[in-house]
Motif scaffolding. Sequence first.
Motif, short mmCIF file in Angstrom:
data_model
loop_
_atom_site.label_atom_id
_atom_site.label_comp_id
_atom_site.label_asym_id
_atom_site.label_seq_id
_atom_site.Cartn_x
_atom_site.Cartn_y
_atom_site.Cartn_z
N GLU A 75 0.82 -1.36 0.15
CA GLU A 75 0.13 0.07 -0.22
C GLU A 75 0.36 0.76 -0.11
O GLU A 75 0.57 2.58 -0.51
N ILE A 76 2.00 0.89 0.74
CA ILE A 76 3.42 2.00 0.60
C ILE A 76 3.48 2.19 -0.08
O ILE A 76 3.80 3.47 -1.50
N LYS A 77 4.01 1.49 -0.92
CA LYS A 77 5.07 1.35 -2.17
C LYS A 77 3.80 2.46 -3.43
O LYS A 77 4.42 2.64 -4.42
N LYS A 78 2.63 1.38 -3.39
CA LYS A 78 1.83 2.27 -4.69
C LYS A 78 1.01 3.60 -4.45
O LYS A 78 1.11 4.73 -4.96
N ALA A 79 1.54 3.57 -2.97
CA ALA A 79 0.77 5.87 -3.32
C ALA A 79 2.81 6.04 -3.40
O ALA A 79 2.22 7.91 -3.01
N ALA A 80 3.65 5.91 -3.14
CA ALA A 80 4.89 6.58 -3.06
C ALA A 80 5.10 6.89 -4.61
O ALA A 80 4.66 6.15 -5.42
N ASP A 81 5.67 8.17 -4.79
CA ASP A 81 6.42 8.86 -6.25
C ASP A 81 7.67 7.89 -6.16
O ASP A 81 7.40 7.62 -7.65
N THR A 82 8.29 7.22 -5.72
CA THR A 82 9.11 6.31 -6.08
C THR A 82 9.91 5.24 -4.79
O THR A 82 9.42 5.72 -3.70
N VAL A 83 10.56 4.27 -5.19
CA VAL A 83 11.27 2.94 -4.10
C VAL A 83 12.28 3.04 -3.84
O VAL A 83 13.37 3.02 -5.13
N CYS A 84 12.71 3.23 -2.90
CA CYS A 84 14.50 3.13 -2.68
C CYS A 84 14.65 1.57 -2.54
O CYS A 84 14.18 0.65 -2.36
N LYS A 85 16.30 1.01 -2.10
CA LYS A 85 16.90 0.19 -1.38
C LYS A 85 16.18 0.14 0.11
O LYS A 85 15.13 0.69 0.40
N THR A 86 15.58 -1.30 0.66
CA THR A 86 15.78 -1.00 1.43
C THR A 86 16.23 -1.04 2.60
O THR A 86 17.28 -0.29 2.49
N VAL A 87 15.51 -0.45 4.12
CA VAL A 87 16.11 -0.23 5.34
C VAL A 87 17.67 -0.64 5.44
O VAL A 87 19.24 -0.53 5.51
N TRP A 88 17.75 -1.95 5.26
CA TRP A 88 18.78 -3.39 5.48
C TRP A 88 19.73 -2.66 3.97
O TRP A 88 21.35 -2.96 4.78
N GLU A 89 19.73 -1.87 3.08
CA GLU A 89 20.79 -1.82 2.11
C GLU A 89 21.03 -0.65 2.17
O GLU A 89 21.49 0.02 1.21
N ASP A 90 20.54 0.56 3.55
CA ASP A 90 20.83 2.03 3.57
C ASP A 90 20.39 2.40 1.95
O ASP A 90 20.64 3.26 1.83
N GLY A 91 18.89 2.33 2.18
CA GLY A 91 18.60 2.68 1.10
C GLY A 91 17.56 4.66 1.18
O GLY A 91 18.15 4.93 0.04
N ILE A 92 18.22 4.78 2.39
CA ILE A 92 18.32 6.25 2.69
C ILE A 92 19.25 7.46 1.90
O ILE A 92 19.33 7.62 1.41
N TYR A 93 20.24 6.15 1.76
CA TYR A 93 21.83 7.09 1.77
C TYR A 93 21.70 7.39 0.06
O TYR A 93 22.22 8.47 0.14
N TYR A 94 21.38 5.69 -0.77
CA TYR A 94 21.35 5.99 -2.33
C TYR A 94 20.29 6.99 -2.46
O TYR A 94 20.39 7.49 -3.73
N GLU A 95 18.95 7.57 -1.96
CA GLU A 95 18.65 8.32 -2.70
C GLU A 95 18.35 9.86 -1.81
O GLU A 95 18.21 9.53 -2.93
N PHE A 96 19.35 9.59 -1.28
CA PHE A 96 19.78 10.95 -0.98
C PHE A 96 20.99 11.29 -2.19
O PHE A 96 20.56 12.48 -2.56
N CYS A 97 21.42 10.29 -2.80
CA CYS A 97 22.84 10.49 -3.40
C CYS A 97 21.82 10.59 -4.44
O CYS A 97 23.04 11.66 -5.20
N ARG A 98 21.13 9.98 -4.71
CA ARG A 98 20.89 10.24 -5.87
C ARG A 98 19.61 11.59 -6.62
O ARG A 98 19.08 12.00 -7.29
N MET A 99 19.12 12.45 -5.11
CA MET A 99 18.17 13.03 -5.42
C MET A 99 19.25 14.66 -5.11
O MET A 99 18.73 15.35 -5.41
N ASN A 100 20.81 14.08 -4.95
CA ASN A 100 22.02 14.84 -4.77
C ASN A 100 21.54 16.11 -3.89
O ASN A 100 21.88 17.16 -3.53
N LEU A 101 21.10 15.86 -2.54
CA LEU A 101 21.11 16.26 -1.25
C LEU A 101 22.07 15.61 -0.58
O LEU A 101 22.21 17.18 0.63
N VAL A 102 23.25 15.16 -1.30
CA VAL A 102 24.42 14.97 -0.27
C VAL A 102 25.68 14.96 -1.29
O VAL A 102 24.86 14.76 -2.39
#
Length: 260
Positions: free
Chosen positions: A233-260
């Motif tokens: 349900e959350i994946k369907k509501a989201a604009d995009t899906v990143c890697k899992t928590v255990w794969e450090d999805g936040i870090y790689y998505e921050f990099c992809r978005m040029n936040l870091v």
Amino acid sequence: MKAPSAFVRKAVGGARANGHKVFLCTGRNMPIIGQDILEVGFDGIIASAGSHIEVGGDVLFDCVLPEETIQECLDIFHRHGMYCRIETPEGIYTDPQMEALLKTAQPDASNSELIRMQKEIEAGIAIRPYDKYPKQGAYKICFTSRDLESVEQTKAYLGDRFTYAVHAYSDSGSCFNGEIIPKGIDKGRGIERICGYFGADLKDTIAFGDSMNDYEMMKKAGISVAMGNACEEIKKAADTVCKTVWEDGIYYEFCRMNLV
């Protein structure tokens, strides 16, 4: 809640160094948020699914449900054979039967809330029995049930005042879990309040979520990102899906978005 990795710490620190505000947004109440998470260094916290908000250590919003309401909810859940967990400003109190049920439950891989509660029990986090509950009000109530029918039946009594967040469950599951959150208070309203405080625009916000108590936040944010381990349900509501928590999805998505 998973301990933050070095990559997550780098993502948060790097984004803040670039002038972005980064907030921890969780369904957990403040006493159960680990020090290792707080030490990551956030600009503030939206806790208890939006019922408590802090900015720079100052309390911006705090809404505790009156004890009369808590007892009404507990009575309804107990009459329908459900077990409860009460989350207050001081701590967490639970029915003893709930802990026993959690220990035997086999959660779906996307049910992050049930997995977290099981890990809290394993880690020995201080969760107190109901008979120690001070009865001075609470932020919210989490529930477990052996069947979905009981959950649905309670909505006739509480559905007009509370939003039900029922988390993902496996087809063969014998433990169904969720939480009730007062209508008008959720993580989406939380980020609205943060934006109002800073004079920011909602369209400039980015939300990361993995469970059903993130749903309103995902709909409100300018950009919504579902973790790879999130429920469907959350994946369907989201604009995009990143890697899992255990794969450090936040870090790689921050990099992809040029936040870091």
